[in-house]
Scaffold this motif. Structure first.
Motif, mmCIF file in Angstrom:
data_model
loop_
_atom_site.group_PDB
_atom_site.id
_atom_site.type_symbol
_atom_site.label_atom_id
_atom_site.label_comp_id
_atom_site.label_asym_id
_atom_site.label_seq_id
_atom_site.Cartn_x
_atom_site.Cartn_y
_atom_site.Cartn_z
ATOM 1 N N VAL A 1 0.826 -1.206 0.000
ATOM 2 C CA VAL A 1 0.000 0.000 0.000
ATOM 3 C C VAL A 1 0.861 1.258 0.000
ATOM 4 C CG1 VAL A 1 -1.670 1.315 1.359
ATOM 5 C CG2 VAL A 1 -1.988 -1.123 1.045
ATOM 6 N N VAL A 2 1.960 1.242 0.747
ATOM 7 C CA VAL A 2 2.823 2.419 0.821
ATOM 8 C C VAL A 2 3.426 2.722 -0.548
ATOM 9 C CG1 VAL A 2 4.917 3.357 1.869
ATOM 10 C CG2 VAL A 2 3.308 2.062 3.271
ATOM 11 N N GLU A 3 3.840 1.707 -1.280
ATOM 12 C CA GLU A 3 4.391 1.919 -2.615
ATOM 13 C C GLU A 3 3.335 2.497 -3.555
ATOM 14 O OE1 GLU A 3 6.136 -1.632 -4.076
ATOM 15 O OE2 GLU A 3 7.714 -1.711 -2.540
ATOM 16 N N GLN A 4 2.116 2.029 -3.440
ATOM 17 C CA GLN A 4 1.045 2.570 -4.276
ATOM 18 C C GLN A 4 0.736 4.020 -3.904
ATOM 19 O OE1 GLN A 4 -2.140 -0.548 -5.319
ATOM 20 N NE2 GLN A 4 -1.305 -1.335 -3.403
ATOM 21 N N ALA A 5 0.825 4.344 -2.625
ATOM 22 C CA ALA A 5 0.628 5.732 -2.204
ATOM 23 C C ALA A 5 1.723 6.633 -2.772
ATOM 24 C CB ALA A 5 0.599 5.820 -0.688
ATOM 25 N N HIS A 6 2.958 6.123 -2.835
ATOM 26 C CA HIS A 6 4.045 6.896 -3.442
ATOM 27 C C HIS A 6 3.796 7.104 -4.940
ATOM 28 C CE1 HIS A 6 6.659 7.464 -0.070
ATOM 29 N NE2 HIS A 6 6.747 6.181 0.203
ATOM 30 N N GLU A 7 3.205 6.134 -5.616
ATOM 31 C CA GLU A 7 2.891 6.301 -7.034
ATOM 32 C C GLU A 7 1.870 7.423 -7.236
ATOM 33 O OE1 GLU A 7 1.619 2.511 -8.414
ATOM 34 O OE2 GLU A 7 3.604 1.581 -8.257
ATOM 35 N N VAL A 8 0.875 7.471 -6.375
ATOM 36 C CA VAL A 8 -0.093 8.571 -6.444
ATOM 37 C C VAL A 8 0.598 9.906 -6.197
ATOM 38 C CG1 VAL A 8 -2.179 9.527 -5.408
ATOM 39 C CG2 VAL A 8 -1.988 7.068 -5.737
ATOM 40 N N GLN A 9 1.506 9.918 -5.244
ATOM 41 C CA GLN A 9 2.243 11.150 -4.935
ATOM 42 C C GLN A 9 3.088 11.604 -6.124
ATOM 43 O OE1 GLN A 9 4.876 10.752 -1.567
ATOM 44 N NE2 GLN A 9 4.584 12.860 -0.922
ATOM 45 N N ASN B 1 -4.036 18.347 1.427
ATOM 46 C CA ASN B 1 -5.083 17.671 2.188
ATOM 47 C C ASN B 1 -6.025 16.909 1.265
ATOM 48 O OD1 ASN B 1 -6.606 17.067 4.578
ATOM 49 N ND2 ASN B 1 -8.095 18.605 3.927
ATOM 50 N N PHE B 2 -6.293 17.471 0.092
ATOM 51 C CA PHE B 2 -7.148 16.789 -0.883
ATOM 52 C C PHE B 2 -6.490 15.503 -1.385
ATOM 53 C CE2 PHE B 2 -8.548 16.106 -5.286
ATOM 54 C CZ PHE B 2 -9.927 16.017 -5.102
ATOM 55 N N VAL B 3 -5.167 15.552 -1.624
ATOM 56 C CA VAL B 3 -4.437 14.361 -2.067
ATOM 57 C C VAL B 3 -4.489 13.273 -0.998
ATOM 58 C CG1 VAL B 3 -2.188 13.472 -2.782
ATOM 59 C CG2 VAL B 3 -2.944 15.712 -3.573
ATOM 60 N N ALA B 4 -4.325 13.667 0.257
ATOM 61 C CA ALA B 4 -4.366 12.689 1.352
ATOM 62 C C ALA B 4 -5.733 12.019 1.426
ATOM 63 C CB ALA B 4 -4.030 13.384 2.669
ATOM 64 N N ARG B 5 -6.801 12.794 1.294
ATOM 65 C CA ARG B 5 -8.143 12.216 1.338
ATOM 66 C C ARG B 5 -8.400 11.304 0.135
ATOM 67 N NH1 ARG B 5 -9.685 12.386 6.507
ATOM 68 N NH2 ARG B 5 -9.229 14.434 7.393
ATOM 69 N N CYS B 6 -7.842 11.649 -1.009
ATOM 70 C CA CYS B 6 -7.987 10.796 -2.187
ATOM 71 C C CYS B 6 -7.258 9.460 -1.987
ATOM 72 C CB CYS B 6 -7.459 11.511 -3.430
ATOM 73 S SG CYS B 6 -8.504 12.860 -4.006
ATOM 74 N N ILE B 7 -6.084 9.490 -1.375
ATOM 75 C CA ILE B 7 -5.354 8.248 -1.108
ATOM 76 C C ILE B 7 -6.159 7.356 -0.169
ATOM 77 C CG2 ILE B 7 -3.279 7.298 -0.022
ATOM 78 C CD1 ILE B 7 -1.725 9.681 -1.064
ATOM 79 N N ILE B 8 -6.802 7.953 0.844
ATOM 80 C CA ILE B 8 -7.630 7.168 1.755
ATOM 81 C C ILE B 8 -8.793 6.525 0.989
ATOM 82 C CG2 ILE B 8 -9.168 7.315 3.759
ATOM 83 C CD1 ILE B 8 -7.368 9.549 4.836
ATOM 84 N N ALA B 9 -9.393 7.279 0.082
ATOM 85 C CA ALA B 9 -10.514 6.740 -0.695
ATOM 86 C C ALA B 9 -10.074 5.653 -1.668
ATOM 87 C CB ALA B 9 -11.197 7.870 -1.456
ATOM 88 N N ILE C 1 -4.919 16.010 7.642
ATOM 89 C CA ILE C 1 -3.739 15.139 7.623
ATOM 90 C C ILE C 1 -2.979 15.381 6.324
ATOM 91 C CG2 ILE C 1 -5.061 13.215 6.655
ATOM 92 C CD1 ILE C 1 -3.179 11.321 8.159
ATOM 93 N N SER C 2 -1.669 15.487 6.422
ATOM 94 C CA SER C 2 -0.837 15.694 5.243
ATOM 95 C C SER C 2 -0.518 14.358 4.582
ATOM 96 C CB SER C 2 0.453 16.414 5.618
ATOM 97 O OG SER C 2 1.234 15.613 6.500
ATOM 98 N N VAL C 3 -0.024 14.433 3.369
ATOM 99 C CA VAL C 3 0.326 13.212 2.643
ATOM 100 C C VAL C 3 1.476 12.491 3.334
ATOM 101 C CG1 VAL C 3 1.162 12.297 0.448
ATOM 102 C CG2 VAL C 3 -0.499 14.157 0.459
ATOM 103 N N GLU C 4 2.467 13.231 3.830
ATOM 104 C CA GLU C 4 3.600 12.598 4.501
ATOM 105 C C GLU C 4 3.162 11.871 5.767
ATOM 106 O OE1 GLU C 4 3.620 15.581 3.237
ATOM 107 O OE2 GLU C 4 5.128 15.407 1.651
ATOM 108 N N ASN C 5 2.307 12.518 6.562
ATOM 109 C CA ASN C 5 1.823 11.865 7.783
ATOM 110 C C ASN C 5 0.947 10.662 7.469
ATOM 111 O OD1 ASN C 5 3.138 13.761 9.369
ATOM 112 N ND2 ASN C 5 1.350 15.099 9.517
ATOM 113 N N LEU C 6 0.161 10.766 6.416
ATOM 114 C CA LEU C 6 -0.686 9.638 6.025
ATOM 115 C C LEU C 6 0.163 8.443 5.587
ATOM 116 C CD1 LEU C 6 -3.390 8.324 5.340
ATOM 117 C CD2 LEU C 6 -3.285 9.447 3.109
#
Length: 280
Positions: free
Chosen positions: A157-165, A181-189, A209-214
């Motif tokens: 999941v972390v690698e996929q989150a980095h791809e989104v980033q 904040n919008f990017v972080a919420r999109c990753i959660i979704a 929540i920021s993307v880095e903290n997420l």
């Protein structure tokens, strides 16, 4: 005594001369090491062949490379006014270095197009004008990639989150920034189905929540889940222990003795019949 003093004097002079020579050699070696380090740094920034894709990233890398080589200002062209012979010679050398570096880092197809360019400013302006417009068409593709991206269960999941980033960063380079904040919420979704309960827990939190903290939170959760999953070696050990506890098979009923193996009490030998003569 005078001879001894004179010998000591000459001995001290020789030591001082040797010390000055060693210090001079050390300073010279230090200057050479600094030069070699700078040259090695500039060489380490050498780019891959530019094929016309991701011009924003390529321009950033060229800027870092040419700044280390002190030729980045050549993209602006010749300064106004009449140059002296020494200034003109320095300009020609720097211009040739700039053009040579650009041409040597273009793909073979692009080299055929720009091989006749001899001025640094003309070459740079032509590349920027053409491929900046090409990158504008990639903006829609990146937006669609960000919108349609879905995470899967069989990948970290972390690698996929980095791809989104990374997609978001590419959009930022194209002057299309997205709020953090919008990017972080999109990753959660976009979290996979096995993370649905964890995603619901994150959605219930009201603070931003920021993307880095997420990503840090996802990393901790992913490591905890990986630790909870039993490894193959542990499963084999548990099955071996079961075999040792029940050596006669999994069915407990098979461990009971068979009824046909029970023995009857023997009769008194004196009362037994003789089968040879049928007497008691």
């Amino acid at each position: 005594m005078a001879k001894v003093h004179s010998l000591l004097f000459f001995f001290l002079l020789s030591l001082l001369a040797l010390g000055s020579r060693s210090r001079g050699s050390e300073s010279k070696w230090a200057r050479q090491s600094v030069d070699l380090t700078m040259a090695g740094f500039a060489e380490s920034l050498r780019l891959e062949k530019f094929t016309g894709v991701n011009v924003k990233i390529w321009k950033s890398k060229v800027r870092l490379w040419f700044t280390a080589m002190h030729i980045w200002d050549m993209r602006l062209g010749k300064s106004e006014g009449v140059l002296t012979a020494e200034e003109q010679k320095k300009y020609d050398e720097t211009n040739n270095l700039f053009v040579g570096c650009i041409i040597s880092n273009l793909s073979d197809g692009l080299v055929r197009v720009y091989i006749d360019e001899t001025e640094a400013k003309t070459l740079w302006d032509a590349l920027v004008a053409k491929y900046d417009a090409t990158d504008a068409g990639n903006e829609l593709y990146l937006m669609e990639s960000f919108h349609d991206y879905r995470m899967v269960n069989n990948h970290y999941v972390v690698e996929q989150a980095h791809e989104v980033q990374c997609i978001v960063k590419d959009l930022d380079l194209l002057k299309c920034p997205i709020p953090d904040n919008f990017v972080a919420r999109c990753i959660i979704a976009k979290l996979p189905s096995q993370w649905r309960n964890f995603a619901t827990t994150l959605k219930q939190k009201r603070q931003e929540i920021s993307v880095e903290n997420l990503i840090a939170t996802l990393d901790v959760e992913e490591k905890a889940r990986k630790k909870d999953v039993p490894e193959k070696g542990d499963q084999g050990q548990s099955s071996a222990n079961l075999v040792q506890k029940f050596p006669h098979g999994k069915n407990k009923g098979n461990n009971k003795p068979n009824k046909t193996t029970t023995f009857k009490k023997k009769k008194n030998k004196a009362l037994q019949k003789c089968y040879a003569c049928a007497c008691v």
